[in-house]
Motif scaffolding. Sequence first.
Motif, mmCIF file in Angstrom:
data_model
loop_
_atom_site.group_PDB
_atom_site.id
_atom_site.type_symbol
_atom_site.label_atom_id
_atom_site.label_comp_id
_atom_site.label_asym_id
_atom_site.label_seq_id
_atom_site.Cartn_x
_atom_site.Cartn_y
_atom_site.Cartn_z
ATOM 1 N N VAL A 1 -4.374 -7.331 4.853
ATOM 2 C CA VAL A 1 -4.185 -8.482 4.722
ATOM 3 C C VAL A 1 -2.880 -8.967 5.767
ATOM 4 N N ASP A 2 -2.111 -10.155 6.113
ATOM 5 C CA ASP A 2 -1.844 -10.800 6.700
ATOM 6 C C ASP A 2 -0.648 -10.553 6.111
ATOM 7 N N ASP A 3 0.399 -9.910 6.213
ATOM 8 C CA ASP A 3 1.424 -10.089 5.713
ATOM 9 C C ASP A 3 2.510 -10.948 6.140
ATOM 10 N N LYS A 4 2.122 -12.262 7.217
ATOM 11 C CA LYS A 4 3.549 -12.867 7.049
ATOM 12 C C LYS A 4 2.586 -14.169 5.927
ATOM 13 N N ASN A 5 1.756 -14.111 5.276
ATOM 14 C CA ASN A 5 1.115 -15.643 4.875
ATOM 15 C C ASN A 5 0.332 -14.753 3.331
ATOM 16 N N ASN A 6 0.284 -13.570 3.434
ATOM 17 C CA ASN A 6 0.039 -13.262 2.557
ATOM 18 C C ASN A 6 -1.814 -12.723 2.523
ATOM 19 N N LYS A 7 -2.267 -13.843 3.555
ATOM 20 C CA LYS A 7 -4.021 -13.965 3.695
ATOM 21 C C LYS A 7 -4.204 -12.426 3.921
ATOM 22 N N ILE A 8 -6.635 -12.641 2.772
ATOM 23 C CA ILE A 8 -6.396 -11.346 2.804
ATOM 24 C C ILE A 8 -7.687 -11.476 3.984
ATOM 25 N N THR A 9 -7.699 -10.335 5.010
ATOM 26 C CA THR A 9 -8.169 -10.538 5.778
ATOM 27 C C THR A 9 -9.893 -9.785 5.666
ATOM 28 N N ALA B 1 3.636 -11.048 -22.145
ATOM 29 C CA ALA B 1 2.964 -11.823 -20.812
ATOM 30 C C ALA B 1 3.922 -12.070 -20.175
ATOM 31 N N ARG B 2 4.702 -12.483 -20.407
ATOM 32 C CA ARG B 2 5.639 -13.240 -19.008
ATOM 33 C C ARG B 2 6.056 -11.963 -17.936
ATOM 34 N N MET B 3 6.716 -10.191 -19.082
ATOM 35 C CA MET B 3 6.965 -9.319 -18.409
ATOM 36 C C MET B 3 6.043 -8.262 -17.755
ATOM 37 N N ALA B 4 4.910 -8.699 -18.151
ATOM 38 C CA ALA B 4 3.560 -7.920 -17.494
ATOM 39 C C ALA B 4 2.985 -8.894 -16.259
ATOM 40 N N ALA B 5 3.010 -9.846 -15.766
ATOM 41 C CA ALA B 5 3.126 -10.644 -14.654
ATOM 42 C C ALA B 5 4.163 -10.219 -13.715
ATOM 43 N N MET B 6 5.311 -10.418 -14.502
ATOM 44 C CA MET B 6 6.521 -9.634 -12.907
ATOM 45 C C MET B 6 6.414 -8.924 -13.077
ATOM 46 N N LEU B 7 6.124 -7.852 -13.544
ATOM 47 C CA LEU B 7 6.154 -6.138 -13.096
ATOM 48 C C LEU B 7 4.485 -6.100 -11.849
ATOM 49 N N VAL B 8 3.663 -7.661 -12.179
ATOM 50 C CA VAL B 8 2.420 -6.762 -11.370
ATOM 51 C C VAL B 8 3.408 -7.879 -10.050
ATOM 52 N N ASN B 9 3.806 -8.468 -10.141
ATOM 53 C CA ASN B 9 4.174 -9.778 -8.801
ATOM 54 C C ASN B 9 4.880 -8.703 -7.751
ATOM 55 N N GLU B 10 5.972 -8.213 -8.632
ATOM 56 C CA GLU B 10 6.571 -7.541 -7.653
ATOM 57 C C GLU B 10 6.056 -6.256 -7.086
ATOM 58 N N PHE B 11 5.307 -5.687 -8.248
ATOM 59 C CA PHE B 11 4.350 -4.298 -7.371
ATOM 60 C C PHE B 11 3.639 -4.848 -5.853
ATOM 61 N N THR B 12 2.976 -5.702 -6.336
ATOM 62 C CA THR B 12 2.631 -6.295 -5.184
ATOM 63 C C THR B 12 3.207 -6.607 -3.832
ATOM 64 N N GLU B 13 4.288 -7.448 -4.001
ATOM 65 C CA GLU B 13 5.165 -8.038 -2.928
ATOM 66 C C GLU B 13 5.493 -6.338 -2.156
ATOM 67 N N GLN B 14 6.317 -5.564 -3.208
ATOM 68 C CA GLN B 14 7.593 -4.755 -2.849
ATOM 69 C C GLN B 14 6.221 -3.789 -1.789
ATOM 70 N N THR B 15 4.658 -3.457 -2.623
ATOM 71 C CA THR B 15 3.658 -2.830 -1.876
ATOM 72 C C THR B 15 3.398 -3.612 -0.581
ATOM 73 N N ILE B 16 3.031 -4.386 -0.542
ATOM 74 C CA ILE B 16 2.987 -5.002 1.334
ATOM 75 C C ILE B 16 4.031 -5.307 1.642
ATOM 76 N N LYS B 17 5.347 -4.887 1.629
ATOM 77 C CA LYS B 17 6.686 -4.259 2.439
ATOM 78 C C LYS B 17 6.503 -2.871 3.173
ATOM 79 N N ILE B 18 6.008 -2.767 1.604
ATOM 80 C CA ILE B 18 6.498 -0.828 2.190
ATOM 81 C C ILE B 18 5.236 -0.606 2.832
#
Length: 430
Positions: free
Chosen positions: A107-115, A210-227
């Motif tokens: 992805v382009d980590d400036k805007n999360n566009k998938i290349t 469901a709200r917890m599951a969505a939150m955890l998946v989004n935290e996973f995604t966001e941290q993965t791109i940073k790490i």
Amino acid sequence: MRKDGVKIVYVLLDGIGDLPHPALNDLTPLEAAYTPNLDALARNGAMGRVITVGKGIAPQSDIAVFNMLGYSFRDGGYVGRGVIESIGCNIDFQDGDLALRGNFATVDDKNNKITDRRAGRVISKEEATAVCKTLENSIKFSDKDASIALVPTVAHRVVIRIHHSKMKLSDKITNTDPAYDKVEGMGVAKATSDDIYVQEAKAQDDSKEARMAAMLVNEFTEQTIKILRDHPVNVARKAAGRNPMNCILARDSGNRFPQVQPINKKYGISIGCIVEMPVEVGISKVLGMKMYEAGSLDDYELKARVAAKSLKTVDAVYVHLKGPDEFGHDGDAKGKKRNLEEIDKRFFGVLAKELAGVKNPVIVVSGDHSTPCIKKAHSDDPVPLLVSGNGVRQDGSARFTEGYGRKGSLGLLMGADVVSTALKLATDRQ
Ligand SMILES: O=C(O)[C@@H](CO)OP(=O)(O)O
């Protein structure tokens, strides 16, 4: 219907179905390929077409293969590809955990566009393992009772398992991978467009699980791109001019084990399999099929030899050949044609010789879905079906192609009816 003495080889060619392609003078890869062994089987059998899951559904391999083995899950009870691939790769998964299929992507980590949804497909086990280890050690969820496990499987594929020690997570969440939707738990390909971004997982009901599951998946995604931005694996990949694997796209979440009738009990015969991809391995374990080792994805001669030999111990053997699908996804029509010619020569040519000693074998050939090169994605186009041998009434089919499937005497079947139809054809002559 007497089934003793039945000997069936059931081959599913992944992504086999296709459409006319300009690079092949408007022929499909099957029509353009030189496939003398498949054509000889067609001349000695009957053809038809299969809607593997449902009209208008462009299925993923998991739900498609389940259907092609007779399990339709139309009651909405499908558990999702994430669970099946978790079972396939032996990850520690319990009911209430959240399992998802992941793709290492660029992805382009400036805007999360998938290349690149697959980070260029060429990913070594060492790279994938190193990246997963870093993520497991570095990801910190805002909820301290949540934890993550990541298991790389084949190439760009990875299994994600999120555990919460104090609640059963819900699988009612949407994908972060924009290429697939979840319909009644089934993964369905979307017509992809170039303008695709990493999606935010959304809860599909208002439950706290469901709200917890969505939150955890989004935290996973966001941290993965940073790490992963400056991970040594990606520094090296970029220095070598290769796509970084700096994101994991998640899809097809599930939170429970499937409860299904074992396949041997369902059909009253013993069925083995030759499979390698984590999803087909998972399916085989769920259905209780005896698995036969037969090398890696393109060890076609070995697969043919093992398939023929397995008929000494089982009545039928299901063989999954992954090849054609990836060429379809990559829009490589000439590559798909060449792959089909290789499978014809190195698998079906060897199988014909190896079956010489087997009494009245029946060979069934079809696919799990179409992956038209022109679309670079799965489609709802029916796949061809061939049932050949043991005196199956010949219907004048001269080749194994989509066109002969349209004209064949077997007509248009639903995937879940293929095995019972083939069994009937194989036993009518007993
Ligand atoms: O895993 C795969 O082979 C394909 C389709 O099944 O998935 P993707 O399109 O994400 O590569």
